[in-house]
Scaffold this active site. Structure first.
Site, PDB file in Angstrom:
ATOM      1  N   PHE A 185      18.101 -19.441  -0.405  1.00 23.17           N
ATOM      2  CA  PHE A 185      16.734 -19.638   0.086  1.00 23.17           C
ATOM      3  C   PHE A 185      16.128 -20.837  -0.632  1.00 23.17           C
ATOM      4  CE2 PHE A 185      13.588 -16.706   2.322  1.00 23.17           C
ATOM      5  CZ  PHE A 185      14.459 -16.409   3.359  1.00 23.17           C
ATOM      6  N   GLU A 223      13.238 -19.054   7.063  1.00 22.19           N
ATOM      7  CA  GLU A 223      13.934 -19.960   6.143  1.00 22.19           C
ATOM      8  C   GLU A 223      15.417 -19.585   6.042  1.00 22.19           C
ATOM      9  OE1 GLU A 223      11.596 -21.279   2.781  1.00 22.19           O
ATOM     10  OE2 GLU A 223      13.128 -20.451   1.474  1.00 22.19           O
ATOM     11  N   GLN A 231       0.056 -21.505   1.825  1.00 18.21           N
ATOM     12  CA  GLN A 231       1.402 -21.990   2.116  1.00 18.21           C
ATOM     13  C   GLN A 231       1.581 -22.326   3.590  1.00 18.21           C
ATOM     14  OE1 GLN A 231       5.204 -19.438   1.690  1.00 18.21           O
ATOM     15  NE2 GLN A 231       5.346 -21.071   0.175  1.00 18.21           N
ATOM     16  N   LEU A 288       7.106 -17.600  13.488  1.00 22.02           N
ATOM     17  CA  LEU A 288       7.986 -18.051  12.406  1.00 22.02           C
ATOM     18  C   LEU A 288       9.456 -18.082  12.806  1.00 22.02           C
ATOM     19  CD1 LEU A 288       7.756 -18.588   9.230  1.00 22.02           C
ATOM     20  CD2 LEU A 288       8.858 -16.381   9.053  1.00 22.02           C
ATOM     21  N   GLY A 342       0.819  -1.207   0.000  1.00 20.59           N
ATOM     22  CA  GLY A 342       0.000   0.000   0.000  1.00 20.59           C
ATOM     23  C   GLY A 342       0.854   1.260   0.000  1.00 20.59           C
ATOM     24  N   HIS A 353       1.001 -19.919   6.706  1.00 13.88           N
ATOM     25  CA  HIS A 353       1.931 -18.787   6.614  1.00 13.88           C
ATOM     26  C   HIS A 353       1.554 -17.758   5.554  1.00 13.88           C
ATOM     27  CE1 HIS A 353       5.686 -16.613   6.714  1.00 13.88           C
ATOM     28  NE2 HIS A 353       5.993 -16.950   5.486  1.00 13.88           N
ATOM     29  N   HIS A 389       4.455 -22.962   6.179  1.00 17.17           N
ATOM     30  CA  HIS A 389       5.894 -22.753   6.318  1.00 17.17           C
ATOM     31  C   HIS A 389       6.466 -23.890   7.150  1.00 17.17           C
ATOM     32  CE1 HIS A 389       9.734 -20.939   7.286  1.00 17.17           C
ATOM     33  NE2 HIS A 389       9.488 -19.954   6.446  1.00 17.17           N
ATOM     34  N   ARG A 446       9.050 -24.823  -0.129  1.00 19.29           N
ATOM     35  CA  ARG A 446       8.381 -24.963   1.166  1.00 19.29           C
ATOM     36  C   ARG A 446       7.342 -26.072   1.200  1.00 19.29           C
ATOM     37  NH1 ARG A 446       7.836 -18.565   2.791  1.00 19.29           N
ATOM     38  NH2 ARG A 446      10.053 -18.381   3.212  1.00 19.29           N
ATOM     39  N   ARG A 483       4.610 -20.374  -3.266  1.00 20.49           N
ATOM     40  CA  ARG A 483       5.487 -19.202  -3.347  1.00 20.49           C
ATOM     41  C   ARG A 483       6.893 -19.548  -2.873  1.00 20.49           C
ATOM     42  NH1 ARG A 483       7.272 -15.214   0.486  1.00 20.49           N
ATOM     43  NH2 ARG A 483       6.082 -16.143   2.182  1.00 20.49           N
TER      44      ARG A 483
HETATM   45  C1  LIG Z   1       6.371 -13.778  10.102  1.00 17.06           C
HETATM   46  C2  LIG Z   1       6.455 -13.539   8.620  1.00 17.06           C
HETATM   47  C3  LIG Z   1       7.684 -13.489   7.991  1.00 17.06           C
HETATM   48  C4  LIG Z   1       7.763 -13.262   6.622  1.00 17.06           C
HETATM   49  N1  LIG Z   1       8.997 -13.220   6.047  1.00 17.06           N
HETATM   50  C5  LIG Z   1       9.084 -12.961   4.718  1.00 17.06           C
HETATM   51  C6  LIG Z   1      10.349 -12.843   4.099  1.00 17.06           C
HETATM   52  O1  LIG Z   1      11.388 -12.931   4.718  1.00 17.06           O
HETATM   53  N2  LIG Z   1      10.381 -12.618   2.761  1.00 17.06           N
HETATM   54  C7  LIG Z   1       9.255 -12.481   2.011  1.00 17.06           C
HETATM   55  O2  LIG Z   1       9.350 -12.266   0.806  1.00 17.06           O
HETATM   56  N3  LIG Z   1       8.030 -12.569   2.599  1.00 17.06           N
HETATM   57  C8  LIG Z   1       7.926 -12.787   3.918  1.00 17.06           C
HETATM   58  N4  LIG Z   1       6.688 -12.861   4.503  1.00 17.06           N
HETATM   59  C9  LIG Z   1       5.499 -12.509   3.714  1.00 17.06           C
HETATM   60  C10 LIG Z   1       5.433 -10.996   3.536  1.00 17.06           C
HETATM   61  O3  LIG Z   1       5.907 -10.365   4.689  1.00 17.06           O
HETATM   62  C11 LIG Z   1       4.002 -10.512   3.282  1.00 17.06           C
HETATM   63  O4  LIG Z   1       3.413 -11.264   2.268  1.00 17.06           O
HETATM   64  C12 LIG Z   1       3.987  -9.057   2.850  1.00 17.06           C
HETATM   65  O5  LIG Z   1       4.755  -8.261   3.715  1.00 17.06           O
HETATM   66  C13 LIG Z   1       2.563  -8.526   2.757  1.00 17.06           C
HETATM   67  O6  LIG Z   1       2.606  -7.150   2.548  1.00 17.06           O
HETATM   68  P1  LIG Z   1       1.276  -6.349   2.216  1.00 17.06           P
HETATM   69  O7  LIG Z   1       1.678  -4.936   2.045  1.00 17.06           O
HETATM   70  O8  LIG Z   1       0.569  -7.003   1.099  1.00 17.06           O
HETATM   71  O9  LIG Z   1       0.354  -6.531   3.500  1.00 17.06           O
HETATM   72  P2  LIG Z   1       0.608  -6.261   5.067  1.00 17.06           P
HETATM   73  O10 LIG Z   1       1.983  -5.830   5.364  1.00 17.06           O
HETATM   74  O11 LIG Z   1       0.071  -7.439   5.763  1.00 17.06           O
HETATM   75  O12 LIG Z   1      -0.303  -4.999   5.353  1.00 17.06           O
HETATM   76  C14 LIG Z   1      -1.715  -5.066   5.314  1.00 17.06           C
HETATM   77  C15 LIG Z   1      -2.275  -3.710   5.638  1.00 17.06           C
HETATM   78  O13 LIG Z   1      -3.673  -3.715   5.436  1.00 17.06           O
HETATM   79  C16 LIG Z   1      -4.315  -3.076   6.515  1.00 17.06           C
HETATM   80  N5  LIG Z   1      -5.670  -3.650   6.653  1.00 17.06           N
HETATM   81  C17 LIG Z   1      -6.029  -4.947   6.631  1.00 17.06           C
HETATM   82  N6  LIG Z   1      -7.361  -5.055   6.819  1.00 17.06           N
HETATM   83  C18 LIG Z   1      -7.843  -3.797   6.953  1.00 17.06           C
HETATM   84  C19 LIG Z   1      -9.124  -3.249   7.184  1.00 17.06           C
HETATM   85  N7  LIG Z   1     -10.213  -3.999   7.338  1.00 17.06           N
HETATM   86  N8  LIG Z   1      -9.234  -1.904   7.273  1.00 17.06           N
HETATM   87  C20 LIG Z   1      -8.151  -1.100   7.161  1.00 17.06           C
HETATM   88  N9  LIG Z   1      -6.903  -1.581   6.946  1.00 17.06           N
HETATM   89  C21 LIG Z   1      -6.754  -2.906   6.843  1.00 17.06           C
HETATM   90  C22 LIG Z   1      -3.432  -3.367   7.711  1.00 17.06           C
HETATM   91  O14 LIG Z   1      -3.640  -2.408   8.724  1.00 17.06           O
HETATM   92  C23 LIG Z   1      -2.043  -3.255   7.078  1.00 17.06           C
HETATM   93  O15 LIG Z   1      -1.627  -1.913   7.075  1.00 17.06           O
HETATM   94  C24 LIG Z   1       6.598 -13.091   5.873  1.00 17.06           C
HETATM   95  C25 LIG Z   1       5.355 -13.141   6.488  1.00 17.06           C
HETATM   96  C26 LIG Z   1       5.289 -13.388   7.851  1.00 17.06           C
HETATM   97  C27 LIG Z   1       3.924 -13.497   8.466  1.00 17.06           C
END
Ligand SMILES: Cc1cc2nc3c(=O)[nH]c(=O)nc-3n(C[C@H](O)[C@H](O)[C@H](O)COP(=O)(O)OP(=O)(O)OC[C@H]3O[C@@H](n4cnc5c(N)ncnc54)[C@H](O)[C@@H]3O)c2cc1C
Length: 557
Positions: free
Chosen positions: A114, A242, A227, A239, A17, A337, A229, A273, A372
């Site tokens: 990775f 990896e 997925q 978590l 976003g 995950h 993990h 994974r 993924r």
């Molecule tokens: C523990 C963990 C470790 C990870 N490590 C890795 C990694 O090393 N490498 C990698 O590539 N990926 C990794 N991932 C996956 C990756 O982090 C996520 O897929 C990615 O960051 C998602 O980003 P995003 O911007 O799509 O959503 P998010 O960062 O999840 O943000 C979602 C946003 O939407 C908002 N939102 C949701 N619902 C509402 C609502 N109803 N009203 C208003 N706002 C809302 C939230 O407030 C938030 O701001 C990891 C995931 C986890 C859980």
């Protein structure tokens, strides 16, 4: 009722976003809506790293091939090529924006091996890569003066004549229901890991944007692909990156054997994974586990390397598993995950609904297909966040603001009043636990018709009972009992689409493994699943997979 107006409304202040917001021109009035403070978005929890082919000996085409193979050939190859080709310049841009990547000895950005990757191409900031990226991004958002509606909750989309013209949101601190009118809406609301009872995901990851889009008639794609993990902690699903295997960690069973040699003799612990999770679950199911887990052994890495490269996961293991990985192996098991599925979107974030865009984990572009690769999700948020922002910048130019009737907000007021005014009924936490338990058991690493049918029936039962959901807190200010109830309703809808897709797909591909259909079936199932709301649960349809030059092969690691 309050009506606010912006050119573009972005829901979600994670990496996707905020990256989209920064790509909109200086003259564009953009607002970001987030249910939590931006730096509490789940992106900040990402640990291991972000992929890009940065070295001469590692052309981006190799990254694309690894991704296509990792996706079990379900990923759209044109989208994958875009992501891998554009990755290097995006990483360099992130560095110029102040992301403190770890360095190699020659001072270039360090890269670690990775899973599923034929080259060590995962850039990282120790084991806090998401934190480093998210803070750098938020600083830019503040500098640019983007309006952020913090702790506002997306309730529904404003759709008139099939065109998305804004959103209705709840201002959590005041309890006010507000319409935000816009020329374009971008959903960047993250994943749905919390459909499962144990998950590596933050409590906020309830797939709200996907559920809201689905209800409004935007198709969800490939929802059956969830997925698991391979290394999450037993107690709470936290978590263990990896990157710990990338740095040389090994997986052992109760007999002290490196069991991956049986399942992936070449890649071993760094197979993709889905392969590693199935191997672990098989070891556990066949009695070679340790208290429902297998063991991740990091001891041979030595204290210094663990403290330098993996400080956070050491801390997590000590706090939540009571084990210091310098001294003893960490008990781990597969945990929900990541959502490969999401709102169907093209490589500019366009959904089939005019005016509605999606990027990041809530979207399905599809670059991950059936599985993924680690490090590709952070990359997706940056590449497709940027592309979506750039496309929307052009889309809104010269476009008039559409009207948005106050009826949308009025409907939400009625819905909230019904929940809050109900004197008694079903408690949300109980339904949530029931559903999560069913999803863990019947829609997990291994699936079959009997289990999925059971999950479907339980899902319908829970859906019916949720009509009688009871919110105990009757106040308007900071009513988290209410927002949790709304999140539960989203989870329930999404669970139905996951189960329906998993029941229909009678094959095994990537993360979707059917014990009753154990092989991939390209003749019947080389296609995406689409889910739309039907009268009697989700209505399924299909879309073709887009190919460029990668011929489907049997996947071996
Ligand atoms: C523990 C963990 C470790 C990870 N490590 C890795 C990694 O090393 N490498 C990698 O590539 N990926 C990794 N991932 C996956 C990756 O982090 C996520 O897929 C990615 O960051 C998602 O980003 P995003 O911007 O799509 O959503 P998010 O960062 O999840 O943000 C979602 C946003 O939407 C908002 N939102 C949701 N619902 C509402 C609502 N109803 N009203 C208003 N706002 C809302 C939230 O407030 C938030 O701001 C990891 C995931 C986890 C859980």
């Amino acid at each position: 009722m309050t009506m606010l107006t912006h050119d573009v409304v972005i829901v979600g202040a994670g990496l996707a976003g905020m990256r989209a917001a920064l790509e909109l021109g200086p003259g564009v009035d953009v607002a970001v809506v987030s249910k939590v403070h931006p730096v509490r978005s789940h992106s900040g929890a990402a640990q291991g790293g972000i992929n890009a082919a940065l070295r001469e000996e590692d052309p981006w085409e190799n990254h694309a091939f690894d991704t296509v193979k990792g996706s079990d050939y379900l990923g759209d190859q044109d989208a994958i090529e875009i992501m891998c080709r554009e990755a290097p310049s995006d990483i360099r841009q992130m560095e110029h924006w102040g992301v403190i990547f770890s360095r190699a000895e020659d001072e270039r950005i360090a890269q670690r091996p990775f899973g599923g990757a034929g080259y060590p191409r995962t850039c990282y900031a120790a084991d806090r890569t998401g934190h480093a990226l998210l803070h750098a991004m938020y600083e830019r958002v503040m500098k640019r003066g983007v309006k952020v509606y913090e702790e506002w909750f997306l309730l529904s989309l404003v759709v008139e004549d099939g065109v998305c013209r804004g959103i209705v949101a709840l201002d959590i601190p005041t309890g006010q229901v507000v319409t935000l009118r816009a020329k374009a809406v971008i959903l960047a609301t993250g994943g749905y890991g919390r459909v499962y009872r144990t998950s590596s995901n933050g409590l906020v990851n309830t797939g709200d944007g996907m559920a809201v889009a689905y209800r409004a008639g935007a198709p969800l794609m490939d929802m059956e692909f969830v997925q698991f993990h391979p290394t999450t902690l037993k107690s709470n699903g936290v978590l263990i990156t990896e990157g710990s295997r990338g740095e040389g960690g090994t997986l052992i069973n109760a007999h002290g054997e490196r069991f991956m040699k049986t399942y992936a003799p070449n890649a071993m612990e760094l197979a993709s994974r889905d392969v590693v999770s199935r191997a672990e679950q098989t070891e556990i199911n066949e009695g070679r586990g340790v208290d429902g887990c297998v063991l991740l052994d990091l001891r041979h890495l030595g204290r210094e390397k663990i403290l330098e490269r993996l400080p956070q996961i050491r801390d997590l293991a000590i706090k939540f598993a009571g084990t210091d990985p310098i001294e003893v192996p960490i008990p781990v098991r597969p945990g929900a995950h990541y959502s490969m599925g999401g709102i169907q979107a093209d490589h500019n974030g366009q959904t089939p609904m005019e005016g509605l865009f999606a990027c990041g984990e809530c979207s399905c572009v599809s670059v991950h297909g059936a599985n993924r690769l680690g490090g590709n999700s952070l990359l997706e948020t940056i590449v497709f966040g940027r592309r979506t922002g750039a496309f929307v910048d052009g889309f809104i130019s010269g476009r008039p603001l559409g009207s948005a009737s106050a009826a949308h907000a009025a409907r939400e007021e009625v819905r909230i009043a019904a929940l809050v005014n109900r004197p008694e009924g079903e408690r949300g936490w109980a339904l949530r636990e029931e559903l999560g338990t069913v999803m863990n058991r019947d829609v997990g690493v291994f699936r079959d018709r009997a289990g999925l049918e059971h999950a479907r029936k339980r899902g319908v039962d829970i859906l019916q009972r949720s009509a009688n959901l009871w919110v105990m807190d009757k106040s308007r200010t900071f009513n988290t009992d209410l927002t949790e109830a709304l999140e539960l309703l989203h989870i329930i809808d999404l669970a139905q689409t996951i189960i329906a897709g998993a029941l229909a797909r009678e094959e095994s591909r990537g993360a979707h493994f059917r014990k009753d259909f154990t092989t991939r079936n390209d003749t019947s199932w080389m296609k995406h699943t689409l889910a739309l709301p039907g009268e009697d649960g989700p209505r399924l349809d299909h879309a073709p997979v887009r190919f460029t030059k990668y011929e489907p092969q049997e996947r071996k690691y």
